[in-house]
Design an enzyme around this catalytic site. Structure first.
Site, PDB file in Angstrom:
ATOM      1  N   TYR A  71       0.843  -1.208   0.000  1.00  0.00           N
ATOM      2  CA  TYR A  71       0.000   0.000   0.000  1.00  0.00           C
ATOM      3  C   TYR A  71       0.878   1.259   0.000  1.00  0.00           C
ATOM      4  O   TYR A  71       0.655   2.176  -0.788  1.00  0.00           O
ATOM      5  CB  TYR A  71      -0.938  -0.024   1.218  1.00  0.00           C
ATOM      6  N   VAL A 110      -9.699   8.122   7.100  1.00  0.00           N
ATOM      7  CA  VAL A 110     -11.027   8.639   6.752  1.00  0.00           C
ATOM      8  C   VAL A 110     -11.996   7.476   6.933  1.00  0.00           C
ATOM      9  O   VAL A 110     -11.686   6.334   6.550  1.00  0.00           O
ATOM     10  CB  VAL A 110     -11.065   9.120   5.278  1.00  0.00           C
TER      11      VAL A 110
HETATM   12  N1  NAD Z   1     -10.128   5.743   4.006  1.00  0.00           N
HETATM   13  C1  NAD Z   1      -8.906   6.108   4.328  1.00  0.00           C
HETATM   14  O1  NAD Z   1      -8.506   6.147   5.519  1.00  0.00           O
HETATM   15  C2  NAD Z   1      -7.961   6.540   3.239  1.00  0.00           C
HETATM   16  C3  NAD Z   1      -6.802   7.235   3.611  1.00  0.00           C
HETATM   17  C4  NAD Z   1      -5.915   7.637   2.617  1.00  0.00           C
HETATM   18  C5  NAD Z   1      -6.189   7.387   1.292  1.00  0.00           C
HETATM   19  N2  NAD Z   1      -7.329   6.707   0.957  1.00  0.00           N
HETATM   20  C6  NAD Z   1      -7.560   6.457  -0.477  1.00  0.00           C
HETATM   21  O2  NAD Z   1      -8.821   6.958  -0.843  1.00  0.00           O
HETATM   22  C7  NAD Z   1      -9.284   6.277  -2.009  1.00  0.00           C
HETATM   23  C8  NAD Z   1     -10.731   5.888  -1.848  1.00  0.00           C
HETATM   24  O3  NAD Z   1     -10.824   4.903  -0.834  1.00  0.00           O
HETATM   25  P1  NAD Z   1     -11.971   4.893   0.281  1.00  0.00           P
HETATM   26  O4  NAD Z   1     -11.303   5.128   1.567  1.00  0.00           O
HETATM   27  O5  NAD Z   1     -13.104   5.747  -0.124  1.00  0.00           O
HETATM   28  O6  NAD Z   1     -12.331   3.334   0.231  1.00  0.00           O
HETATM   29  P2  NAD Z   1     -13.702   2.581  -0.111  1.00  0.00           P
HETATM   30  O7  NAD Z   1     -13.341   1.130  -0.122  1.00  0.00           O
HETATM   31  O8  NAD Z   1     -14.773   3.032   0.799  1.00  0.00           O
HETATM   32  O9  NAD Z   1     -14.046   3.069  -1.584  1.00  0.00           O
HETATM   33  C9  NAD Z   1     -13.269   2.650  -2.687  1.00  0.00           C
HETATM   34  C10 NAD Z   1     -14.154   2.570  -3.926  1.00  0.00           C
HETATM   35  O10 NAD Z   1     -13.305   2.135  -5.011  1.00  0.00           O
HETATM   36  C11 NAD Z   1     -13.967   1.069  -5.701  1.00  0.00           C
HETATM   37  N3  NAD Z   1     -12.995   0.197  -6.354  1.00  0.00           N
HETATM   38  C12 NAD Z   1     -12.205  -0.762  -5.805  1.00  0.00           C
HETATM   39  N4  NAD Z   1     -11.483  -1.378  -6.750  1.00  0.00           N
HETATM   40  C13 NAD Z   1     -11.810  -0.781  -7.934  1.00  0.00           C
HETATM   41  C14 NAD Z   1     -11.391  -0.975  -9.270  1.00  0.00           C
HETATM   42  N5  NAD Z   1     -10.508  -1.911  -9.622  1.00  0.00           N
HETATM   43  N6  NAD Z   1     -11.925  -0.181 -10.220  1.00  0.00           N
HETATM   44  C15 NAD Z   1     -12.855   0.747  -9.901  1.00  0.00           C
HETATM   45  N7  NAD Z   1     -13.299   0.965  -8.660  1.00  0.00           N
HETATM   46  C16 NAD Z   1     -12.776   0.211  -7.678  1.00  0.00           C
HETATM   47  C17 NAD Z   1     -14.779   0.367  -4.631  1.00  0.00           C
HETATM   48  O11 NAD Z   1     -15.838  -0.385  -5.184  1.00  0.00           O
HETATM   49  C18 NAD Z   1     -15.258   1.543  -3.781  1.00  0.00           C
HETATM   50  O12 NAD Z   1     -16.475   2.071  -4.254  1.00  0.00           O
HETATM   51  C19 NAD Z   1      -8.323   5.103  -2.208  1.00  0.00           C
HETATM   52  O13 NAD Z   1      -7.392   5.420  -3.223  1.00  0.00           O
HETATM   53  C20 NAD Z   1      -7.645   4.991  -0.861  1.00  0.00           C
HETATM   54  O14 NAD Z   1      -6.375   4.382  -0.945  1.00  0.00           O
HETATM   55  C21 NAD Z   1      -8.220   6.281   1.902  1.00  0.00           C
END
Ligand code: NAD
Length: 295
Positions: A158, A191
């Site tokens: 990651y 988040v």
């Molecule tokens: N939540 C956190 O704490 C956090 C922190 C830092 C960064 N992020 C980043 O934020 C972004 C969004 O994540 P989130 O936290 O909303 O997670 P989440 O799992 O709630 O949402 C992710 C979304 O991406 C979709 N997805 C997964 N694989 C996919 C693919 N191959 N093609 C298209 N869509 C796909 C899922 O179906 C989902 O709707 C990610 O890049 C994650 O790494 C999240």
């Protein structure tokens, strides 16, 4: 005053939930047409209905970000419906599974790298020609993480993927500036979303053979810590408001957790300090005042 986003079109990957959905609402509130892509079709339809009920202009497209042809299809559908594309939000990402480096499954690394890194590249490659073509400028917003600014034990895949997104963004900022395309990288800490349940949308092509799977007990300990951290995170709609603020003021690095500054400060101090060791080196110290190569 009309928002600079008003009437323009954004394509958002991973828009069915979490950060992608909150960004969809926030950009729609600014008057943008929203093209929502996600691998989870049922969640995508439900999510889009919520925006439609508010009267926003929305298009949904099935999108697995690891398939370039699906990116080409979403771009073509977006242009057919809304005419032009101005923004791509490369948000879709997966958390992988925590584990020791020597026990990491190769399929898991490939999954994380393909979604988190190649997915961002594909999104940019598919959308940038259309953003350039109308000459009005636009935005490329890549979603990385604080994990891209520091290594973390048991989360090498990651962290590596998110460091790549930071680096890709830094490379594209100068490339796209002449076209009035503002490129930025979002680096949140925790988040409250479903990122800790990313395996729910893991594609069959990254399946791990049963005899190669990591021992479940070990996996659960790391997964529990990640779950607790994510569940104590900030709400995704707070993050989305912060993103709008940062895009308006043209910030390149977008942080949502100012309390994490000490993490990057310690890392950069260590990186900078290591040059002092090289300057003192009997082997390479004499190079200290040589010209450097830049592009
Ligand atoms: N939540 C956190 O704490 C956090 C922190 C830092 C960064 N992020 C980043 O934020 C972004 C969004 O994540 P989130 O936290 O909303 O997670 P989440 O799992 O709630 O949402 C992710 C979304 O991406 C979709 N997805 C997964 N694989 C996919 C693919 N191959 N093609 C298209 N869509 C796909 C899922 O179906 C989902 O709707 C990610 O890049 C994650 O790494 C999240």
């Amino acid at each position: 005053m009309t928002s600079e986003f008003f009437g323009k079109t954004a394509i958002i990957s991973g828009a069915a939930g979490g950060i992608g959905l909150s960004l969809s609402y926030a950009l729609a509130e600014q008057g943008m047409n929203i093209v929502m892509g996600d691998i989870d079709n049922i969640a995508l339809d439900n999510a889009a209905n919520g925006l439609r009920e508010k009267g926003y202009n929305v298009l949904t497209c099935a999108l697995d970000v690891t398939e370039f042809s699906q990116w080409e299809a979403i771009v073509s559908s977006a242009k057919e419906k809304f005419g032009k594309i101005h923004m791509v939000v490369n948000n879709a990402g997966v958390g992988g599974t925590p584990g020791k480096v020597e026990e990491s499954e190769h399929e898991t690394w490939r999954w994380v790298m393909d979604v988190n890194v190649m997915g961002v590249l594909f999104g940019a490659q598919a959308c940038i020609p259309s953003i350039k073509e109308h000459g009005e400028g636009g935005w490329v917003l890549n979603v990385a993480s604080m994990a891209g600014m520091m290594g973390m034990p048991y989360a090498g895949a990651y962290c590596a993927s998110k460091a790549a997104v930071v680096s890709m963004t830094e490379s594209w900022v100068a490339e796209l500036h002449p076209f009035n395309i503002h490129t930025s990288v979002l680096c949140p800490a925790f988040v409250k979303t479903r990122i800790h349940e990313s395996y729910r949308n893991r594609q069959e092509k990254y399946a791990v053979a049963p005899d190669k799977r990591i021992n479940k007990e070990k996996l659960m300990a790391g997964a529990k810590a990640a779950t607790q951290a994510v569940e104590s995170g900030i709400p995704a709609n707070m993050l989305a408001k912060r993103v709008i603020e940062a895009l308006i003021s043209k910030q390149t690095y977008i942080y949502t957790h100012p309390n994490y500054r000490k993490v990057t400060a310690n890392r950069f101090k260590a990186i900078d300090g290591a040059f002092e060791d090289a300057e003192k080196s009997d082997v390479v110290g004499h190079l200290v005042n040589d010209d450097i190569v830049t592009f």
